[in-house]
Design an enzyme around this catalytic site. Structure first.
Site, mmCIF file in Angstrom:
data_model
loop_
_atom_site.group_PDB
_atom_site.id
_atom_site.type_symbol
_atom_site.label_atom_id
_atom_site.label_comp_id
_atom_site.label_asym_id
_atom_site.label_seq_id
_atom_site.Cartn_x
_atom_site.Cartn_y
_atom_site.Cartn_z
ATOM 1 N N GLN A 50 0.845 -1.196 0.000
ATOM 2 C CA GLN A 50 0.000 0.000 0.000
ATOM 3 C C GLN A 50 0.879 1.244 0.000
ATOM 4 O OE1 GLN A 50 -1.327 0.989 3.778
ATOM 5 N NE2 GLN A 50 -3.073 2.233 3.167
ATOM 6 N N GLY A 51 0.588 2.186 -0.874
ATOM 7 C CA GLY A 51 1.374 3.420 -0.944
ATOM 8 C C GLY A 51 0.513 4.631 -0.602
ATOM 9 N N SER A 103 1.197 6.646 2.843
ATOM 10 C CA SER A 103 2.012 7.589 3.620
ATOM 11 C C SER A 103 3.216 8.083 2.833
ATOM 12 C CB SER A 103 2.518 6.910 4.890
ATOM 13 O OG SER A 103 1.455 6.539 5.712
ATOM 14 N N SER A 138 4.900 -1.841 4.039
ATOM 15 C CA SER A 138 5.120 -3.227 4.411
ATOM 16 C C SER A 138 5.021 -4.107 3.173
ATOM 17 C CB SER A 138 4.059 -3.669 5.406
ATOM 18 O OG SER A 138 4.137 -2.867 6.549
ATOM 19 N N GLU A 184 -9.316 -1.285 6.556
ATOM 20 C CA GLU A 184 -7.980 -1.480 7.105
ATOM 21 C C GLU A 184 -8.012 -2.352 8.355
ATOM 22 O OE1 GLU A 184 -5.785 2.112 7.597
ATOM 23 O OE2 GLU A 184 -3.907 0.996 7.519
ATOM 24 N N GLU A 199 -3.678 8.980 18.326
ATOM 25 C CA GLU A 199 -4.275 10.323 18.402
ATOM 26 C C GLU A 199 -5.325 10.499 17.307
ATOM 27 O OE1 GLU A 199 -0.993 9.626 18.637
ATOM 28 O OE2 GLU A 199 -0.968 9.955 20.803
#
Lengths: 382, 401
Positions: free
Chosen positions: B131-132, B134, B166, B249, B384
């Site tokens: 997965q791309g 971030s 990952s 997710e 957060e």
């Protein structure tokens, strides 16, 4: 195999929903405030603290059958599951209901474990609408089942009770006490009418406005054989066996009240504006409110898990119920602190409703053993 | 009410149980990492891909996807297969990003051709996905992604830098969030499938974690050319598609089944065992009431997690449909972190001994998992961000932005 849904089915849901509806109608927050916090001087400076409670609501509760829920069918009760009792206690907490309901449910659970003719007779009285409460705690406030300061003399056809039971809940609302008293052969349980000769109720001056509490002095009170719920030596066992149920009931009450604290504080964070934003915009406000929710949900899940353990006789109710009480007491403690703090100045005033719940929660946190006490017990089981 | 198995589901459950009993794989070549997303060893990859393929061929993977795309064509079977995989304690399914995130996104937003091309080899683990999302400058604020996609006739040219990817060293494909326009933060995003393995202009580099180990990567795109048929949904719809991915997710973490790394309950048991064997004063750490209280607190949180998973399926005991599901990630990861922290404290001076030291208690597991635990509380939306989401979506408080 335990039921995946805790055994919380249609019947239980109907009961809970109707209880919530009843309390919303009978005791909305404005009425609660008028009832239990009419005047700070009267509440805290009277020579004898008033009992704040609406007897007409209590009569309706009895008519609705809430006090018979935990009474076995053979004793004339509804014989409902513990998950149902827990959901009812949760609603009582949510409404901060001043009534002997919790005390009566707790006494019922103890009497249920005593399994004697005397206990059945007492359960029959509860099924018929009488309120009961446990008189089992000593002057140090010990929650150990055999730590009573009341002494039972004699045996066979009846005993005489002497000594003082402390921290008796709803003492001025109950029609009879289930007294734990020590005889030569150990602790027994004896049913004593609140107005029996030789019984003196000495009201405590307490913080919680939704309850009354007292020391109850027994001065050679005669108890007939038919009022012996558990013979000397078997009373402490009954209390120990009922401990998971007692803890589940109080934990459920704590969860219900904490949910009210959560929703009330979240609502305030939605509507109160400072620095051009609703309070909830600021993460220093938002995140603690979310943490309240997380703590409540953990405790609530544990409450139903423990109730289901009790209902099915599987698992380890002594462990799971102590976990539920510990989690609920901690969730309540956190909810108390944050609800007042995040309301700011208004939260610190008598006119704001928060203190009613704050005080009930503090009271319930301690009842039947606080979180640290429960965890010490759990440690012995792991 | 909790979902009860239909007769068909009960039969399928029985089938899964029997199959798993008869087909339990042999031991892995060496100790597997805790989670599928941490796999970085080639021997582990081979072992785990073979296992997923076998599960797929037996009908335990993609049960509820349409059969024309390689799925089982059932309804309500995946939950059962996942439960049984988990119960059997077999290794996790390696293509966790593919199964949990890419597949539902492709099914929802892909063209017929895309579904036919990508889903089946994803299910069988013949093609691994990463997965791309971030980037160095787009962490919690995902929509500020800057990796660019420039239209060039029927192609797109990709340039940019993705991080925390990952499985990228093994991946054939990546689901990619890229910026085709700088005019609008959200509407300037478009979603693509990008080739990774062997693709010209793509560089995959392992990132080294605070543990000293690897387990995820950074991926650089330098003038990578892809055809327009690798775009998912419309130009400018990238944020919407990304929301589909993120909705799933959590499923990626839970639905992939398997018990490779051991769960929360194992962690509590080893924490208690550690305390009972670690000398402290005249007794053990377990005899210290302060330490014991802290361990019991953790044990209560773990029991709460278990009962909350149960309550989450009881309609009568839920106030808001997203209230419990959205707590799962933050509650689980903070619990594991706090458990590791206590383990490390119990060890005292011996907690200084790391994995290579022969004298390290539990082979240095406690300092390692404490360090590693921060990956979990940061990845996939920090704690957060999770609390923002809970406060906003469940409790209706104002968006903190």
């Amino acid at each position: 195999m335990q039921p995946k849904d805790f055994g919380f089915g249609e019947d239980e849901k109907l009961l809970r929903d109707s209880a919530r509806k009843f309390l919303e109608d009978a005791l909305p927050i404005d009425k609660l405030r008028t009832l239990v916090a009419p005047d700070h001087v009267e509440a805290y400076e009277s020579d004898t603290q008033p009992v704040y409670y609406d007897e007409s609501i209590w009569k309706q509760i009895v008519e609705l059958g809430w006090t018979t829920l935990a009474v076995p069918e053979e004793a004339g009760g509804a014989g409902m599951k513990m998950v149902a009792v827990a959901s009812l206690a949760e609603e009582a907490g949510r409404a901060a209901l001043p009534s002997p309901l919790i005390s009566t449910l707790v006494s019922t659970c103890v009497l249920r474990e005593a399994k004697s003719d005397g206990a059945s007779a007492a359960l029959g009285r509860i099924a018929a609408g009488e309120a009961a409460t446990m008189a089992m705690t000593n002057a140090t406030g010990s929650w150990e089942a055999d730590d009573t300061d009341v002494v039972a003399e004699g045996a066979g056809d009846g005993v005489k009770l002497s000594g003082t039971a402390c921290f008796v809940q709803d003492a001025r609302k109950a029609s009879f006490f289930v007294v734990a008293a020590r005889g030569d052969a150990g602790v027994g349980l004896y049913c004593v009418d609140a107005d029996a000769p030789g019984v003196e109720i000495l009201p405590d001056q307490i913080v919680d406005l939704t309850r009354d509490q007292a020391r109850v002095r027994f001065d050679g009170v005669a108890v007939g054989a038919d009022a012996v719920a558990a013979t000397a030596g078997s009373g402490a066992d009954a209390i120990r066996a009922a401990t998971p149920a007692m803890l589940v009931i109080i934990a459920a009450d704590l969860c219900g009240a904490a949910e009210w604290q959560l929703q009330t504080t979240a609502e305030y964070a939605r509507v109160r504006t400072q620095f051009d934003h609703p309070l909830g915009f600021f993460q220093a406000v938002k995140h603690p409110i979310v943490n309240m929710m997380i703590d409540i949900d953990r405790a609530r899940s544990l409450v139903y898990g423990a109730a289901c353990d009790i209902d099915t006789g599987e698992g380890n109710p002594q462990l799971s119920a102590r976990m539920a009480k510990s989690a609920a007491a901690d969730a309540a403690a956190f909810a108390c602190g944050r609800s007042v703090q995040l309301h700011g100045g208004i939260g610190f005033t008598w006119e704001c409703d928060l203190h009613i719940y704050f005080k009930r929660q503090k009271h319930n946190q301690a009842l039947y053993g606080d979180a640290i006490y429960q965890r010490a017990k759990i440690g012995e089981l792991l | 009410m909790a979902k009860k198995d239909t007769p068909e589901q009960a039969e399928f459950r029985e089938y899964c149980r029997n199959w798993l009993k008869d087909n339990k794989p042999g031991p892995p070549p060496s100790r597997l990492p805790e989670l599928a997303i941490e796999v970085s060893d080639e021997a582990h990859r081979e072992y785990l891909c073979a296992w997923q393929k076998k599960c797929y061929e037996a009908g335990l993977v993609a049960c509820d996807y349409p059969s024309e795309y390689g799925g089982g064509g059932h309804q309500g079977f995946q939950r059962i297969a996942s439960q049984e995989l988990s119960r059997a304690g077999t290794p996790f399914l390696i293509n966790v990003i593919g199964l949990g995130m890419a597949a539902p996104t492709i099914l929802h937003h892909g063209t017929e051709e895309q579904k036919r091309q990508y889903l089946k080899p994803l299910f069988s683990a013949d093609e691994i996905w990463c997965q791309g999302f971030s980037e160095p400058g787009a962490g919690s604020d995902l929509a500020s992604a800057q990796t660019s996609a420039v239209r060039d006739g029927d192609n797109w040219i990709l340039n940019g830098h993705k991080v925390w990817t990952s499985l990228a060293t093994f991946a054939k494909w990546m689901i990619l969030l890229a910026r085709h326009s700088k005019e609008d933060k959200y509407k300037g995003l478009t979603y693509f499938i990008a080739p990774i393995e062997g693709a010209k202009g793509v560089t995959v580099r392992p990132l080294i974690k605070i543990t000293g180990g690897t387990g995820f990567n950074e991926v650089l795109f330098e003038d990578v050319v892809i055809s327009d048929d690798m775009r998912l949904d419309e130009v400018g719809k990238g944020w919407t598609v990304a929301m589909t991915t993120l909705t799933h997710e959590r499923g990626a973490a839970e639905g992939a089944g398997g018990g490779g790394g051991g769960g929360v309950d194992d962690r509590i048991e080893s924490l208690i065992a550690l305390a009972k064997k670690t000398p402290r004063g005249s007794g053990t750490a377990w005899d210290d009431p302060v330490i014991r209280d802290r361990i019991v607190q953790i044990a209560i949180r773990a029991a709460g997690l278990r009962q909350t998973a149960r309550r989450g399926r009881v309609e009568g005991l839920i106030d808001h449909p997203m209230r419990l599901p959205l707590q799962g990630k933050v509650v689980m990861t903070e619990l594991m972190q706090d458990a590791a922290a206590i383990g490390l404290e119990i060890e005292g001076a011996a907690g200084s001994l790391y994995v290579r030291d022969d004298n390290a208690p539990d082979e240095g597991e406690w300092p390692l998992s404490y360090l590693n635990s921060y990956g979990m509380t940061i990845a996939a939306g920090t704690s957060e961000i999770q609390r923002n989401i809970l406060g906003e979506r469940v409790l209706g408080m104002a968006k903190s932005k």
